[in-house]
Each structure stands twice: as structure tokens, then as C-alpha cells.
Design a protein around this motif. Structure first.
Motif, PDB file in Angstrom:
ATOM      1  N   ALA A 145      -0.240 -37.522   4.501  1.00  0.00           N
ATOM      2  CA  ALA A 145      -0.594 -36.068   4.551  1.00  0.00           C
ATOM      3  C   ALA A 145      -0.305 -35.416   5.657  1.00  0.00           C
ATOM      4  CB  ALA A 145      -1.930 -35.889   3.595  1.00  0.00           C
ATOM      5  N   ASN A 146      -0.509 -36.073   6.779  1.00  0.00           N
ATOM      6  CA  ASN A 146      -0.607 -35.525   8.091  1.00  0.00           C
ATOM      7  C   ASN A 146       0.487 -35.847   8.882  1.00  0.00           C
ATOM      8  OD1 ASN A 146      -3.360 -34.342   8.109  1.00  0.00           O
ATOM      9  ND2 ASN A 146      -4.112 -36.408   8.032  1.00  0.00           N
ATOM     10  N   ASN A 147       1.594 -36.378   7.969  1.00  0.00           N
ATOM     11  CA  ASN A 147       2.775 -37.046   8.661  1.00  0.00           C
ATOM     12  C   ASN A 147       2.633 -37.937   9.878  1.00  0.00           C
ATOM     13  OD1 ASN A 147       4.611 -35.401   7.062  1.00  0.00           O
ATOM     14  ND2 ASN A 147       3.976 -33.464   8.179  1.00  0.00           N
ATOM     15  N   TYR A 148       1.488 -38.629   9.786  1.00  0.00           N
ATOM     16  CA  TYR A 148       1.440 -39.537  10.713  1.00  0.00           C
ATOM     17  C   TYR A 148       2.455 -40.442  10.718  1.00  0.00           C
ATOM     18  CZ  TYR A 148      -0.950 -43.103  13.719  1.00  0.00           C
ATOM     19  OH  TYR A 148      -1.159 -43.936  14.494  1.00  0.00           O
ATOM     20  N   GLY A 149       2.968 -40.735  12.218  1.00  0.00           N
ATOM     21  CA  GLY A 149       4.076 -41.541  12.494  1.00  0.00           C
ATOM     22  C   GLY A 149       5.549 -40.706  12.705  1.00  0.00           C
ATOM     23  N   VAL A 150       5.518 -39.624  12.072  1.00  0.00           N
ATOM     24  CA  VAL A 150       6.805 -38.652  12.289  1.00  0.00           C
ATOM     25  C   VAL A 150       6.478 -37.729  13.443  1.00  0.00           C
ATOM     26  CG1 VAL A 150       7.938 -36.913  11.034  1.00  0.00           C
ATOM     27  CG2 VAL A 150       6.990 -38.918   9.749  1.00  0.00           C
ATOM     28  N   ILE A 151       5.449 -37.097  13.324  1.00  0.00           N
ATOM     29  CA  ILE A 151       4.971 -36.262  14.480  1.00  0.00           C
ATOM     30  C   ILE A 151       3.485 -36.465  14.743  1.00  0.00           C
ATOM     31  CG2 ILE A 151       4.473 -33.908  15.144  1.00  0.00           C
ATOM     32  CD1 ILE A 151       6.903 -33.067  13.061  1.00  0.00           C
ATOM     33  N   ASP A 152       3.086 -37.087  15.990  1.00  0.00           N
ATOM     34  CA  ASP A 152       1.816 -37.563  16.169  1.00  0.00           C
ATOM     35  C   ASP A 152       1.286 -36.617  17.277  1.00  0.00           C
ATOM     36  OD1 ASP A 152      -0.517 -38.910  16.205  1.00  0.00           O
ATOM     37  OD2 ASP A 152       0.346 -40.815  17.041  1.00  0.00           O
ATOM     38  N   ARG A 153       0.191 -36.680  17.699  1.00  0.00           N
ATOM     39  CA  ARG A 153      -0.631 -35.860  18.785  1.00  0.00           C
ATOM     40  C   ARG A 153      -0.394 -36.808  19.901  1.00  0.00           C
ATOM     41  NH1 ARG A 153      -3.782 -31.185  17.320  1.00  0.00           N
ATOM     42  NH2 ARG A 153      -3.614 -30.790  15.184  1.00  0.00           N
ATOM     43  N   ARG A 154      -0.100 -36.070  21.129  1.00  0.00           N
ATOM     44  CA  ARG A 154      -0.480 -36.884  22.278  1.00  0.00           C
ATOM     45  C   ARG A 154      -1.485 -35.794  23.069  1.00  0.00           C
ATOM     46  NH1 ARG A 154       4.358 -38.286  26.369  1.00  0.00           N
ATOM     47  NH2 ARG A 154       5.045 -39.224  24.624  1.00  0.00           N
ATOM     48  N   VAL A 213       5.348 -51.768  17.967  1.00  0.00           N
ATOM     49  CA  VAL A 213       5.056 -52.232  19.446  1.00  0.00           C
ATOM     50  C   VAL A 213       6.495 -52.013  20.073  1.00  0.00           C
ATOM     51  CG1 VAL A 213       4.830 -54.311  20.677  1.00  0.00           C
ATOM     52  CG2 VAL A 213       3.506 -54.007  18.547  1.00  0.00           C
ATOM     53  N   ALA A 214       7.453 -52.271  19.675  1.00  0.00           N
ATOM     54  CA  ALA A 214       8.703 -52.187  20.529  1.00  0.00           C
ATOM     55  C   ALA A 214       8.807 -50.623  20.602  1.00  0.00           C
ATOM     56  CB  ALA A 214       9.950 -52.497  19.581  1.00  0.00           C
ATOM     57  N   CYS A 215       8.623 -49.625  19.901  1.00  0.00           N
ATOM     58  CA  CYS A 215       8.809 -48.395  20.065  1.00  0.00           C
ATOM     59  C   CYS A 215       7.778 -47.751  21.168  1.00  0.00           C
ATOM     60  CB  CYS A 215       8.554 -47.525  18.834  1.00  0.00           C
ATOM     61  SG  CYS A 215       8.597 -45.831  19.014  1.00  0.00           S
ATOM     62  N   ALA A 216       6.598 -48.343  21.114  1.00  0.00           N
ATOM     63  CA  ALA A 216       5.462 -47.980  22.273  1.00  0.00           C
ATOM     64  C   ALA A 216       6.097 -48.490  23.532  1.00  0.00           C
ATOM     65  CB  ALA A 216       4.191 -48.367  21.731  1.00  0.00           C
ATOM     66  N   VAL A 217       6.369 -49.664  23.627  1.00  0.00           N
ATOM     67  CA  VAL A 217       6.750 -50.121  24.691  1.00  0.00           C
ATOM     68  C   VAL A 217       8.217 -49.531  25.463  1.00  0.00           C
ATOM     69  CG1 VAL A 217       7.839 -52.379  25.946  1.00  0.00           C
ATOM     70  CG2 VAL A 217       6.058 -52.705  24.300  1.00  0.00           C
ATOM     71  N   PRO A 234      -1.789 -42.792  30.562  1.00  0.00           N
ATOM     72  CA  PRO A 234      -2.070 -42.996  28.981  1.00  0.00           C
ATOM     73  C   PRO A 234      -1.510 -44.130  28.679  1.00  0.00           C
ATOM     74  CG  PRO A 234      -0.782 -40.968  29.336  1.00  0.00           C
ATOM     75  CD  PRO A 234      -1.003 -41.570  30.663  1.00  0.00           C
ATOM     76  N   ALA A 235      -2.075 -44.617  27.579  1.00  0.00           N
ATOM     77  CA  ALA A 235      -1.323 -45.524  26.641  1.00  0.00           C
ATOM     78  C   ALA A 235      -0.170 -45.210  26.180  1.00  0.00           C
ATOM     79  CB  ALA A 235      -2.265 -46.369  25.883  1.00  0.00           C
ATOM     80  N   PRO A 236       0.930 -45.911  26.318  1.00  0.00           N
ATOM     81  CA  PRO A 236       2.368 -45.562  25.468  1.00  0.00           C
ATOM     82  C   PRO A 236       1.881 -45.306  23.949  1.00  0.00           C
ATOM     83  CG  PRO A 236       2.311 -47.487  26.189  1.00  0.00           C
ATOM     84  CD  PRO A 236       1.189 -47.206  26.598  1.00  0.00           C
ATOM     85  N   LYS A 237       2.668 -44.336  23.321  1.00  0.00           N
ATOM     86  CA  LYS A 237       2.384 -43.970  21.882  1.00  0.00           C
ATOM     87  C   LYS A 237       3.628 -44.350  21.182  1.00  0.00           C
ATOM     88  CE  LYS A 237      -1.249 -40.941  21.422  1.00  0.00           C
ATOM     89  NZ  LYS A 237      -1.845 -40.324  20.349  1.00  0.00           N
ATOM     90  N   LYS A 238       3.517 -44.734  19.968  1.00  0.00           N
ATOM     91  CA  LYS A 238       4.762 -45.287  19.147  1.00  0.00           C
ATOM     92  C   LYS A 238       5.091 -43.974  18.089  1.00  0.00           C
ATOM     93  CE  LYS A 238       1.215 -46.352  15.699  1.00  0.00           C
ATOM     94  NZ  LYS A 238       0.953 -46.679  14.452  1.00  0.00           N
ATOM     95  N   ARG A 239       6.321 -43.933  17.711  1.00  0.00           N
ATOM     96  CA  ARG A 239       6.878 -42.813  17.175  1.00  0.00           C
ATOM     97  C   ARG A 239       7.352 -43.271  15.669  1.00  0.00           C
ATOM     98  NH1 ARG A 239       6.256 -42.041  22.424  1.00  0.00           N
ATOM     99  NH2 ARG A 239       7.259 -40.269  23.460  1.00  0.00           N
ATOM    100  N   ILE A 240       6.794 -44.409  15.293  1.00  0.00           N
ATOM    101  CA  ILE A 240       7.076 -44.748  14.378  1.00  0.00           C
ATOM    102  C   ILE A 240       5.853 -45.682  13.436  1.00  0.00           C
ATOM    103  CG2 ILE A 240       7.907 -47.178  14.923  1.00  0.00           C
ATOM    104  CD1 ILE A 240       9.821 -47.231  12.713  1.00  0.00           C
TER     105      ILE A 240
END
Length: 180
Positions: free
Chosen positions: A125-134, A19-23, A39-45
Motif C-alpha cells: 500500500a505504501n509502494n515499498y520497494g518501488v519508491i522508498d525513502r532515503r 542484496v545485489a541491488c543494494a551493493v 549511510p547504508a546502501p538502499k535496495k530498489r527492489i
């Protein structure tokens, strides 16, 4: 270089870091205003629960010393800042090819225990949270260590100190870390 160190034994899976990351990456920098942003803010963790070890594990970018994501990026959207040691992302150059995610070594050292205990999840397996799609912007999002802040938002928000921000000396040959 300073890096976010993850101590999974202290993580209670509350997702305050997410939550803190997205905000922190929202336009308004305010929780209530960020909820309505488009668009809604995206988290990076991301916090993953690992049933085999009965623990939650926060997953984020390591800003590797020899970052393979930088070397494979066909448009040079990723670059290594030699002064800070961070991997930077140029949104204008990114074409969302996803090559960076395919070579990410995030799990090579920190998650050897997880792999050994057999709790590899499909999202990891998709590295979700490390590198995510925007997807709405046609680029990827990844951790920037909250550039411009003294302490990354995820670290500041963690109530159990499962995330800490330390000066880290990386040793290439052993792929190990030393904390200062």
C-alpha cells in the motif's frame, strides 16, 4: 525499451536481488565493504511473500510509458528519458514530498492477479520497494535499471531467472506488453 520482467512463478524468495541491488548502489560496489558504509546502501527492489497465492513476488519500478510520478512531481525531480524510456531521478531537486509514491501505478497491470486474490499487504500500500525513502538525505530512492550496467544487478543475481531483462514494446491502449 528494455525492462525488468518479473516471473513470480520462478521466485523462491531468496532475496538475492535485494542484496545485489543494494551493493550495486553502494559506494564501494563490494558486499563486505558495503556492510559498513554510512549511510547504508538502499535496495530498489523488494521481495514480498503473498500468502494467498503462496508465492514470493519481486516488486520494482516499471518505468511506465506515461509515468504519473513524473507528471505530479512538484520540483521536476523525476523526468522521462525519451531515448531510453527510463524514469530518471534528480536527487538535488527531490524534496521528499512523497507525491510520486501516491500516484504510482506499479500495481495496475502486473499485480491485478494479486489484488483479485486478496493478498494486498500493508507494505504494498505504501509502494515499498518501488519508491522508498532515503531519510538521511531527504530524498526518495527508486529503480534506475542500474544505469551504466549492461544488465541490472537484480537480474544478474537471480538464481532462478525470475527476473529477466527484455526489450518490451508497450501498447498504451490495452496496457499490455509484447516481448521482442
Amino acid at each position: 525499451m528494455k525492462d525488468v520482467i518479473i516471473r513470480p512463478e520462478l521466485c523462491m524468495g531468496c532475496r538475492s536481488c535485494e542484496v545485489a541491488c543494494a551493493v550495486s548502489h553502494s559506494k564501494s560496489k563490494n558486499l563486505f565493504s558495503a556492510l559498513g558504509e554510512d549511510p547504508a546502501p538502499k535496495k530498489r527492489i523488494s521481495v514480498e511473500y503473498m500468502p494467498a497465492i503462496e508465492a514470493s513476488v519481486p516488486i520494482t519500478c516499471r518505468h511506465c510509458e506515461d509515468a504519473p510520478c513524473v507528471s505530479v512531481c512538484p520540483t521536476k525531480a523525476l523526468s522521462k528519458d525519451t531515448a531510453t524510456g527510463t524514469v530518471n531521478h534528480n536527487l538535488e531537486r527531490c524534496v521528499d514530498c512523497w507525491t510520486c509514491s501516491m500516484v504510482c501505478t506499479r500495481f495496475s497491470s502486473l499485480y491485478q492477479l494479486i489484488l483479485a486474490s486478496g493478498c494486498w499487504t500493508s507494505s504494498m500500500a505504501n509502494n515499498y520497494g518501488v519508491i522508498d525513502r532515503r531519510t538521511e538525505e531527504g530524498t526518495v530512492v527508486r529503480c534506475d535499471l542500474c544505469e551504466g550496467r549492461e544488465l541490472p544487478a537484480c537480474v544478474e543475481a537471480c538464481p532462478t531467472h525470475a527476473l529477466v531483462f527484455f526489450e518490451v514494446e508497450r501498447r498504451q491502449e490495452a496496457n499490455s506488453f509484447s516481448f521482442s
